[in-house]
Motif scaffolding. Structure first.
Motif, PDB file in Angstrom:
ATOM      1  N   ALA A 111       0.695  -1.386   0.036  1.00  0.00           N
ATOM      2  CA  ALA A 111      -0.290  -0.383  -0.060  1.00  0.00           C
ATOM      3  C   ALA A 111       0.531   1.536  -0.217  1.00  0.00           C
ATOM      4  O   ALA A 111       0.426   2.134  -0.428  1.00  0.00           O
ATOM      5  CB  ALA A 111      -1.134   0.291   1.105  1.00  0.00           C
ATOM      6  N   LYS A 112       1.808   1.423   0.478  1.00  0.00           N
ATOM      7  CA  LYS A 112       2.632   2.041   0.833  1.00  0.00           C
ATOM      8  C   LYS A 112       3.401   2.403  -0.725  1.00  0.00           C
ATOM      9  O   LYS A 112       3.800   3.493  -0.744  1.00  0.00           O
ATOM     10  CB  LYS A 112       3.435   2.615   2.050  1.00  0.00           C
ATOM     11  CG  LYS A 112       4.785   3.434   1.955  1.00  0.00           C
ATOM     12  CD  LYS A 112       6.166   3.109   2.861  1.00  0.00           C
ATOM     13  CE  LYS A 112       7.221   4.304   3.445  1.00  0.00           C
ATOM     14  NZ  LYS A 112       7.803   3.952   4.708  1.00  0.00           N
ATOM     15  N   GLU A 113       3.908   1.405  -1.162  1.00  0.00           N
ATOM     16  CA  GLU A 113       4.320   1.658  -2.781  1.00  0.00           C
ATOM     17  C   GLU A 113       2.911   2.435  -3.503  1.00  0.00           C
ATOM     18  O   GLU A 113       3.331   3.121  -4.894  1.00  0.00           O
ATOM     19  CB  GLU A 113       5.001   0.616  -3.280  1.00  0.00           C
ATOM     20  CG  GLU A 113       6.058   0.073  -2.575  1.00  0.00           C
ATOM     21  CD  GLU A 113       6.473  -1.401  -2.691  1.00  0.00           C
ATOM     22  OE1 GLU A 113       7.698  -1.499  -2.172  1.00  0.00           O
ATOM     23  OE2 GLU A 113       5.866  -2.024  -3.807  1.00  0.00           O
ATOM     24  N   ALA A 114       2.085   1.936  -3.813  1.00  0.00           N
ATOM     25  CA  ALA A 114       0.759   2.280  -4.620  1.00  0.00           C
ATOM     26  C   ALA A 114       0.710   3.744  -3.888  1.00  0.00           C
ATOM     27  O   ALA A 114       0.630   4.923  -4.988  1.00  0.00           O
ATOM     28  CB  ALA A 114      -0.343   1.416  -4.395  1.00  0.00           C
ATOM     29  N   VAL A 115       0.680   4.150  -2.993  1.00  0.00           N
ATOM     30  CA  VAL A 115       0.676   5.865  -2.899  1.00  0.00           C
ATOM     31  C   VAL A 115       1.660   6.174  -3.506  1.00  0.00           C
ATOM     32  O   VAL A 115       1.724   7.223  -3.737  1.00  0.00           O
ATOM     33  CB  VAL A 115       0.280   5.688  -0.691  1.00  0.00           C
ATOM     34  CG1 VAL A 115       0.944   7.415  -0.899  1.00  0.00           C
ATOM     35  CG2 VAL A 115      -1.337   5.619  -0.399  1.00  0.00           C
ATOM     36  N   ALA A 116       2.643   5.747  -2.969  1.00  0.00           N
ATOM     37  CA  ALA A 116       3.742   6.455  -3.946  1.00  0.00           C
ATOM     38  C   ALA A 116       4.165   6.657  -5.434  1.00  0.00           C
ATOM     39  O   ALA A 116       4.457   7.610  -5.923  1.00  0.00           O
ATOM     40  CB  ALA A 116       5.547   5.472  -3.863  1.00  0.00           C
ATOM     41  N   ALA A 117       3.743   5.995  -5.338  1.00  0.00           N
ATOM     42  CA  ALA A 117       3.604   5.692  -7.145  1.00  0.00           C
ATOM     43  C   ALA A 117       2.409   6.890  -7.456  1.00  0.00           C
ATOM     44  O   ALA A 117       2.995   7.644  -8.280  1.00  0.00           O
ATOM     45  CB  ALA A 117       2.850   4.659  -8.045  1.00  0.00           C
ATOM     46  N   VAL A 118       1.223   7.121  -6.917  1.00  0.00           N
ATOM     47  CA  VAL A 118       0.081   7.965  -6.725  1.00  0.00           C
ATOM     48  C   VAL A 118       1.122   9.814  -7.213  1.00  0.00           C
ATOM     49  O   VAL A 118       1.058  10.859  -7.676  1.00  0.00           O
ATOM     50  CB  VAL A 118      -0.654   7.954  -5.651  1.00  0.00           C
ATOM     51  CG1 VAL A 118      -1.572   9.714  -6.479  1.00  0.00           C
ATOM     52  CG2 VAL A 118      -1.835   6.473  -6.499  1.00  0.00           C
ATOM     53  N   VAL A 119       2.063   9.808  -5.589  1.00  0.00           N
ATOM     54  CA  VAL A 119       2.227  11.148  -5.603  1.00  0.00           C
ATOM     55  C   VAL A 119       3.739  11.132  -6.460  1.00  0.00           C
ATOM     56  O   VAL A 119       3.336  12.118  -7.803  1.00  0.00           O
ATOM     57  CB  VAL A 119       3.353  11.086  -4.055  1.00  0.00           C
ATOM     58  CG1 VAL A 119       3.976  12.328  -4.232  1.00  0.00           C
ATOM     59  CG2 VAL A 119       2.056  10.824  -3.137  1.00  0.00           C
ATOM     60  N   LYS A 120       4.053  10.250  -7.609  1.00  0.00           N
ATOM     61  CA  LYS A 120       5.327  10.608  -7.835  1.00  0.00           C
ATOM     62  C   LYS A 120       4.538  11.267  -9.621  1.00  0.00           C
ATOM     63  O   LYS A 120       4.844  11.165 -10.751  1.00  0.00           O
ATOM     64  CB  LYS A 120       6.380   8.712  -8.633  1.00  0.00           C
ATOM     65  CG  LYS A 120       6.958   9.063  -9.501  1.00  0.00           C
ATOM     66  CD  LYS A 120       7.779   7.376  -9.348  1.00  0.00           C
ATOM     67  CE  LYS A 120       8.983   8.058 -10.739  1.00  0.00           C
ATOM     68  NZ  LYS A 120      10.397   6.623 -10.356  1.00  0.00           N
ATOM     69  N   ALA A 121       3.294   9.610  -9.544  1.00  0.00           N
ATOM     70  CA  ALA A 121       3.136  11.044 -11.301  1.00  0.00           C
ATOM     71  C   ALA A 121       2.160  11.342 -11.859  1.00  0.00           C
ATOM     72  O   ALA A 121       2.346  12.037 -12.671  1.00  0.00           O
ATOM     73  CB  ALA A 121       1.356   9.926 -11.612  1.00  0.00           C
ATOM     74  N   ASN A 122       1.804  12.415 -10.690  1.00  0.00           N
ATOM     75  CA  ASN A 122       1.980  13.333 -10.143  1.00  0.00           C
ATOM     76  C   ASN A 122       3.434  14.754 -10.321  1.00  0.00           C
ATOM     77  O   ASN A 122       3.116  16.235  -9.964  1.00  0.00           O
ATOM     78  CB  ASN A 122       0.614  14.394  -9.042  1.00  0.00           C
ATOM     79  CG  ASN A 122      -0.845  13.564  -9.698  1.00  0.00           C
ATOM     80  OD1 ASN A 122      -1.375  14.448 -10.001  1.00  0.00           O
ATOM     81  ND2 ASN A 122      -0.921  12.397  -8.876  1.00  0.00           N
ATOM     82  N   GLY A 123       4.291  14.296 -10.319  1.00  0.00           N
ATOM     83  CA  GLY A 123       5.496  14.915 -10.267  1.00  0.00           C
ATOM     84  C   GLY A 123       5.229  15.595  -8.903  1.00  0.00           C
ATOM     85  O   GLY A 123       6.192  16.678  -8.732  1.00  0.00           O
ATOM     86  N   ALA A 124       5.373  14.853  -7.890  1.00  0.00           N
ATOM     87  CA  ALA A 124       5.003  15.508  -6.517  1.00  0.00           C
ATOM     88  C   ALA A 124       6.288  14.359  -5.466  1.00  0.00           C
ATOM     89  O   ALA A 124       6.559  15.408  -4.198  1.00  0.00           O
ATOM     90  CB  ALA A 124       3.497  15.402  -5.771  1.00  0.00           C
ATOM     91  N   GLY A 125       7.502  13.908  -6.003  1.00  0.00           N
ATOM     92  CA  GLY A 125       8.245  13.881  -4.919  1.00  0.00           C
ATOM     93  C   GLY A 125       8.410  12.370  -4.938  1.00  0.00           C
ATOM     94  O   GLY A 125       7.292  11.447  -4.770  1.00  0.00           O
ATOM     95  N   GLY A 126       9.050  12.790  -3.862  1.00  0.00           N
ATOM     96  CA  GLY A 126       9.078  11.248  -2.944  1.00  0.00           C
ATOM     97  C   GLY A 126       8.320  11.996  -1.744  1.00  0.00           C
ATOM     98  O   GLY A 126       8.948  11.187  -0.776  1.00  0.00           O
ATOM     99  N   ASP A 127       7.462  12.375  -1.283  1.00  0.00           N
ATOM    100  CA  ASP A 127       6.659  13.209   0.213  1.00  0.00           C
ATOM    101  C   ASP A 127       5.771  11.351   0.125  1.00  0.00           C
ATOM    102  O   ASP A 127       4.641  12.713   1.028  1.00  0.00           O
ATOM    103  CB  ASP A 127       6.587  14.359   0.003  1.00  0.00           C
ATOM    104  CG  ASP A 127       7.931  15.182  -0.010  1.00  0.00           C
ATOM    105  OD1 ASP A 127       9.142  14.531   0.173  1.00  0.00           O
ATOM    106  OD2 ASP A 127       7.828  16.143  -0.666  1.00  0.00           O
ATOM    107  N   ALA A 128       5.323  10.904  -0.006  1.00  0.00           N
ATOM    108  CA  ALA A 128       3.991   9.859   0.190  1.00  0.00           C
ATOM    109  C   ALA A 128       4.383   9.595   1.644  1.00  0.00           C
ATOM    110  O   ALA A 128       2.730   9.408   1.991  1.00  0.00           O
ATOM    111  CB  ALA A 128       3.852   8.311  -0.363  1.00  0.00           C
ATOM    112  N   GLY A 129       5.195   9.514   2.100  1.00  0.00           N
ATOM    113  CA  GLY A 129       4.901   9.054   3.671  1.00  0.00           C
ATOM    114  C   GLY A 129       5.036   9.962   4.645  1.00  0.00           C
ATOM    115  O   GLY A 129       5.135  10.296   5.522  1.00  0.00           O
ATOM    116  N   LYS A 130       5.049  11.560   3.978  1.00  0.00           N
ATOM    117  CA  LYS A 130       4.803  12.759   4.633  1.00  0.00           C
ATOM    118  C   LYS A 130       3.362  12.990   4.351  1.00  0.00           C
ATOM    119  O   LYS A 130       3.019  13.670   4.021  1.00  0.00           O
ATOM    120  CB  LYS A 130       5.978  14.158   4.135  1.00  0.00           C
ATOM    121  CG  LYS A 130       7.393  13.467   4.264  1.00  0.00           C
ATOM    122  CD  LYS A 130       8.461  13.969   3.958  1.00  0.00           C
ATOM    123  CE  LYS A 130       9.843  13.458   3.970  1.00  0.00           C
ATOM    124  NZ  LYS A 130      10.815  14.780   3.215  1.00  0.00           N
TER     125      LYS A 130
END
Length: 295
Positions: A243-262
């Motif tokens: 799930a953490k990887e999937a959330v990070a993929a959403v963030v990355k797809a929108n060019g928001a960097g690797g801050d999915a865990g913040k």
């Protein structure tokens, strides 16, 4: 004085009063004629001023209306979704669903709003039984809307609805819910057992929200044909990792960097009710990919 002189003076005296009266009459008439002219001029001036005032008032009213702001709402942070079958890394897929292949992408008429992918794996050990695993990732993105509100608040409401629906899944036994840290803005895992004739399925559902996107990850496992039931704690850890990887993929797809865990915090004033016009396709829940029906 001669008689002729006296007669001329008398005639002149008689003419003078007439001449004076004529002059006075002329002045009166001229003065009387001037008054209407002035009145007319004054009237024209007054009317012109009135029209100018109306025009000015109309212009000010139009300017005031133009200056009035139209209703607005803060734009949603994320504008798209990642390719669903690439939301989980190959290494994680090999661990969770070793025979899952490339995955089956779900059907959607708007992949920027909703998307999903699922994998299943059956490790057949012959007479020793087999191990079944099923993994599913579903994503739902909400746009900001003037009448409905901001995208992240709509997503928060849907997040709460997903948790409630998962907790109330049909046939669920020993339901437990716990928060998940480091996964988007808010996340929880719901764990329960499903009894089937093939065996006991251990279901793990992680529901996470990152900005205006809700990710629902389902992962279940069972030991079939006499094989042992998988450890629920191990499945829960694997589900949270995916799930953490999937959330990070959403963030990355929108060019928001690797801050999915913040986490950026839950939207203020959000309601626990689902949005009135939430997308009709909800994320998969419970054991929708179980190999057989309930006993």
């Amino acid at each position: 004085m001669s008689e002729g002189t006296m007669q001329r003076r008398a005639q002149r005296d008689q003419r003078d009063p007439q001449a004076k009266r004529a002059k006075r009459l002329t002045r009166v008439l001229v003065g009387a004629a001037a008054v209407p002219v002035m009145l007319v001029a004054a009237g024209c001036s007054s009317d012109s001023g009135s029209e100018d005032g109306k025009d000015k008032a109309a212009q000010e009213s139009t300017a005031s209306q133009s200056a009035s702001p139209s209703p607005t709402v803060r734009a949603a942070a994320f504008r798209k979704l990642p390719e669903p079958c690439s939301t989980v890394t190959k290494k994680t897929l090999d661990d969770l669903v070793p025979k899952g292949g490339s995955g089956d992408e779900g059907s959607s008429n708007d992949t920027a709003t909703r998307a999903g992918c699922s994998w299943d794996s059956l490790d057949d050990n012959g007479v020793k039984g087999s191990q079944f695993r099923w993994l599913s990732v579903s994503m739902l993105r909400f746009e900001s809307d003037v009448t409905r509100g901001e995208g992240d608040k709509l997503a928060h409401a849907y997040y709460l609805k997903q948790l409630k629906d998962t907790q109330g899944a049909e046939g669920a036994k020993s339901v437990k819910t716990a928060p998940v840290s480091g996964t988007g803005d808010e996340a929880s895992v719901v764990r329960y057992d499903l009894k089937k004739k093939e065996g006991t399925f251990k279901q793990q559902t992680v529901v996470a929200r990152v900005e205006n996107v809700v990710v629902t990850l389902d992962y279940n496992g069972a030991g079939l044909a006499g094989d042992k039931t998988p450890d629920a704690d191990d499945l829960a850890k694997d589900a949270q990792k995916a799930a953490k990887e999937a959330v990070a993929a959403v963030v990355k797809a929108n060019g928001a960097g690797g801050d999915a865990g913040k986490p950026s915090g839950s939207p203020s004033g959000s309601s626990s009710e689902a949005p009135s016009k939430a997308p009709s396709e909800s994320s998969s829940t419970s054991s929708s990919k179980a190999p057989a029906k309930d006993s």
